[in-house]
Design a protein around this motif. Structure first.
Motif, PDB file in Angstrom:
ATOM      1  N   LEU A  23     -23.570  85.222  10.152  1.00  0.00           N
ATOM      2  CA  LEU A  23     -24.059  83.892   9.763  1.00  0.00           C
ATOM      3  C   LEU A  23     -24.401  83.052  10.982  1.00  0.00           C
ATOM      4  O   LEU A  23     -25.378  82.298  10.969  1.00  0.00           O
ATOM      5  CB  LEU A  23     -23.026  83.177   8.889  1.00  0.00           C
ATOM      6  N   ASP A  27     -28.078  82.108  10.219  1.00  0.00           N
ATOM      7  CA  ASP A  27     -28.115  80.905   9.390  1.00  0.00           C
ATOM      8  C   ASP A  27     -27.988  79.683  10.298  1.00  0.00           C
ATOM      9  O   ASP A  27     -26.894  79.358  10.781  1.00  0.00           O
ATOM     10  CB  ASP A  27     -26.965  80.958   8.367  1.00  0.00           C
ATOM     11  N   ASP A  29     -28.084  76.518   9.675  1.00  0.00           N
ATOM     12  CA  ASP A  29     -27.183  75.488   9.150  1.00  0.00           C
ATOM     13  C   ASP A  29     -25.733  75.859   9.449  1.00  0.00           C
ATOM     14  O   ASP A  29     -24.947  75.021   9.898  1.00  0.00           O
ATOM     15  CB  ASP A  29     -27.405  75.317   7.645  1.00  0.00           C
ATOM     16  N   PHE A  30     -25.379  77.105   9.216  1.00  0.00           N
ATOM     17  CA  PHE A  30     -24.028  77.577   9.521  1.00  0.00           C
ATOM     18  C   PHE A  30     -23.733  77.391  11.012  1.00  0.00           C
ATOM     19  O   PHE A  30     -22.660  76.897  11.384  1.00  0.00           O
ATOM     20  CB  PHE A  30     -23.868  79.053   9.138  1.00  0.00           C
ATOM     21  N   GLN A  72     -16.670  73.607   4.487  1.00  0.00           N
ATOM     22  CA  GLN A  72     -18.098  73.914   4.356  1.00  0.00           C
ATOM     23  C   GLN A  72     -18.397  75.312   4.888  1.00  0.00           C
ATOM     24  O   GLN A  72     -19.155  76.073   4.279  1.00  0.00           O
ATOM     25  CB  GLN A  72     -18.936  72.883   5.109  1.00  0.00           C
ATOM     26  N   HIS A  75     -17.033  78.054   2.586  1.00  0.00           N
ATOM     27  CA  HIS A  75     -17.884  78.210   1.401  1.00  0.00           C
ATOM     28  C   HIS A  75     -19.045  79.154   1.713  1.00  0.00           C
ATOM     29  O   HIS A  75     -19.373  80.031   0.928  1.00  0.00           O
ATOM     30  CB  HIS A  75     -18.391  76.848   0.931  1.00  0.00           C
ATOM     31  N   LYS A  76     -19.649  78.979   2.884  1.00  0.00           N
ATOM     32  CA  LYS A  76     -20.759  79.851   3.271  1.00  0.00           C
ATOM     33  C   LYS A  76     -20.273  81.273   3.574  1.00  0.00           C
ATOM     34  O   LYS A  76     -20.950  82.246   3.275  1.00  0.00           O
ATOM     35  CB  LYS A  76     -21.476  79.286   4.493  1.00  0.00           C
TER      36      LYS A  76
END
Length: 84
Positions: A23, A27, A29-30, A72, A75-76
């Motif tokens: 991630l 990702d 955002d991650f 957060q 969760h990802k």
């Protein structure tokens, strides 16, 4: 000086090391949230180890923010596993 816990994501979720690495690379955002989380954790540990006077309110706000970011991120991390 007393021991201060390291809340690094890899320490917090050792069973998800591969997923965290993936991630972080794939990702954006991650990665942004993870960078803020690690920076905040480093600041909190620095305050704990330095003994520099800090208001309880400020210190608790930092820890609350770290907790929110950790939620957060988890969760990802765990989302694909819970969808099985």
């Amino acid at each position: 000086m007393s021991y201060v816990d390291d809340h690094n994501l890899f320490n917090e979720f050792p069973e998800h090391t591969d997923r965290i690495e993936y991630l972080w690379k794939q990702d954006a955002d991650f990665a942004t949230i993870a960078e803020e989380y690690h920076s905040l954790d480093k600041r909190i540990r620095g305050l704990q180890m330095s003994g520099i006077p800090t208001s309880d309110y400020y210190f608790e706000e930092l820890k609350k923010r770290r907790c929110l970011l950790k939620d957060q991120l988890y969760h990802k991390i765990a989302l694909p596993y819970s969808a099985r």
